[in-house]
Design an enzyme around this catalytic site. Structure first.
Site, PDB file in Angstrom:
ATOM      1  N   ARG A   1       0.821  -1.212   0.000  1.00  0.00           N
ATOM      2  CA  ARG A   1       0.000   0.000   0.000  1.00  0.00           C
ATOM      3  C   ARG A   1       0.857   1.265   0.000  1.00  0.00           C
ATOM      4  O   ARG A   1       0.533   2.261   0.650  1.00  0.00           O
ATOM      5  CB  ARG A   1      -0.962   0.012   1.209  1.00  0.00           C
ATOM      6  CG  ARG A   1      -1.918  -1.161   1.255  1.00  0.00           C
ATOM      7  CD  ARG A   1      -2.856  -1.216   0.038  1.00  0.00           C
ATOM      8  NE  ARG A   1      -3.688  -2.409   0.095  1.00  0.00           N
ATOM      9  CZ  ARG A   1      -3.386  -3.557  -0.497  1.00  0.00           C
ATOM     10  NH1 ARG A   1      -2.276  -3.671  -1.207  1.00  0.00           N
ATOM     11  NH2 ARG A   1      -4.193  -4.591  -0.414  1.00  0.00           N
TER      12      ARG A   1
ATOM     13  N   GLU B   1      -4.732   3.894   6.292  1.00  0.00           N
ATOM     14  CA  GLU B   1      -4.697   3.644   4.853  1.00  0.00           C
ATOM     15  C   GLU B   1      -5.424   4.755   4.121  1.00  0.00           C
ATOM     16  O   GLU B   1      -5.027   5.178   3.038  1.00  0.00           O
ATOM     17  CB  GLU B   1      -5.325   2.285   4.522  1.00  0.00           C
ATOM     18  CG  GLU B   1      -5.266   1.932   3.052  1.00  0.00           C
ATOM     19  CD  GLU B   1      -5.646   0.494   2.779  1.00  0.00           C
ATOM     20  OE1 GLU B   1      -6.241   0.245   1.718  1.00  0.00           O
ATOM     21  OE2 GLU B   1      -5.349  -0.388   3.610  1.00  0.00           O
TER      22      GLU B   1
ATOM     23  N   SER C   1     -11.265   0.638   3.196  1.00  0.00           N
ATOM     24  CA  SER C   1     -10.479   0.172   4.339  1.00  0.00           C
ATOM     25  C   SER C   1      -9.768   1.350   4.999  1.00  0.00           C
ATOM     26  O   SER C   1      -9.076   2.120   4.334  1.00  0.00           O
ATOM     27  CB  SER C   1      -9.441  -0.860   3.896  1.00  0.00           C
ATOM     28  OG  SER C   1     -10.078  -2.028   3.419  1.00  0.00           O
TER      29      SER C   1
END
Length: 320
Positions: A180, A299, A229
């Site tokens: 990520r 995130e 998320s």
């Protein structure tokens, strides 16, 4: 700084800009959370050349913030100073299958549409994008992934425009991808990408996509006001399990709530502010560290400023 100031700073070059310029544009209308203040100026370029013209004309000390479809994004209540660039589907929304089982796509294309275009072209290996909320530009920046696939696995190269209006081509290895995360220069705005697929049966690919859709709808609050998320999975663990173990399932602050269905999603239940959502996220991070001794990292990208008098203390291990 105001939107009018930015427009004046463009000078004579403003006449050459073909895209849409909107001073004081509320970003809550764009962000999936439906919260957040205005951008001093929202610019939606007509195409890559138009974007380059704008950036070359804009004074270098003016901040620029690109956003995509508004998922994976929390816009603070004070808004975003400077220019927010949002690529439109009209100028950056095409997908074309090419030789060598490749797919070329604009970065305003939603991830789910990329997956569909790949299936239509009989290209396997890209079905995982069906499970990612957002657009290709954000996927490039954060190495988006789901259901066993990641952007780094399939990206060949991408085009981008830098802060001075110069066009660059980046190969996969130039991104420095990790979980990520990418090391691509922060000032680049991605405009196009090329992905590598494999020969596949369209019916089988669509079946795989249908299973991903079924799984998402059964386990995630896909019809709620959310940003996707919230926290990255820590090494060897799952963020939602840690949030659940900390007793945060269903936790609320103001109009913000931790999803009862999936603990790694924050929800705007109808009247949340950005401050409600960020306070809730920081509260969850503190409780997870207290119960599991694991630090969760955001995130969701948080951008912008808070109104005068509003302070959101960021959780730190030292303060826990």
């Amino acid at each position: 700084m105001s939107g009018a100031d930015i427009l004046d700073a463009l000078g004579a070059a403003r006449a050459d800009i073909r895209g849409v310029l909107e001073p004081d544009r509320m970003l809550a209308d764009i962000a999936w959370f439906r919260v957040g203040g205005p951008a001093d100026l929202l610019f939606q370029p007509a195409d890559e050349e138009d974007l380059a013209t704008f950036l070359a004309a804009l004074p270098q000390d003016f901040p620029v913030m690109p956003i995509g479809l508004g998922s994976n994004l929390l816009v603070r209540d004070g808004g975003v100073p400077g220019v927010v660039v949002r690529l439109s589907a009209r100028g950056f929304g095409k997908t074309v299958a090419e030789e060598g089982h490749r797919l070329r796509t604009g970065t305003a294309v939603p991830d789910v549409r990329l997956a569909k275009a790949a299936a239509d072209a009989g290209l396997a290996g890209l079905a995982f994008y069906r499970g990612i909320p957002g657009g290709i530009g954000g996927a490039l920046r954060m190495n988006a992934g789901a259901y066993g696939g990641e952007t780094k696995d399939r990206l060949i190269e991408a085009r981008a425009v830098d802060r001075k209006g110069q066009v660059h081509i980046l190969r996969n290895e130039d991104f420095g991808y990790a979980y990520r995360h990418s090391e691509a220069p922060a000032d680049l705005i991605f405009t196009e990408a090329v992905f590598q697929g494999e020969p596949g049966d369209p019916a089988e690919i669509r079946e795989a996509m249908a299973k991903i859709t079924e799984s998402r709808e059964a386990t995630q609050p896909v019809k709620s006001r959310t940003g996707g998320s919230t926290f990255k999975n820590p090494p060897g663990g799952k963020a939602w399990q840690l949030v659940d173990q900390a007793g945060c399932r269903g936790l609320t602050i103001g109009g913000a709530q931790v999803s009862e269905l999936h603990c790694n999603f924050l929800l705007n239940t109808g009247n949340a502010t950005a401050s409600d959502l960020e306070r809730l996220g920081e509260t969850v991070r503190a409780r997870v560290l207290a119960t599991s001794r694991v630090r969760l990292d955001w995130e969701i990208k948080r951008i912008g400023t808070w109104p005068a008098g509003v302070v959101i203390p960021e959780f730190t291990e030292a303060a826990a």
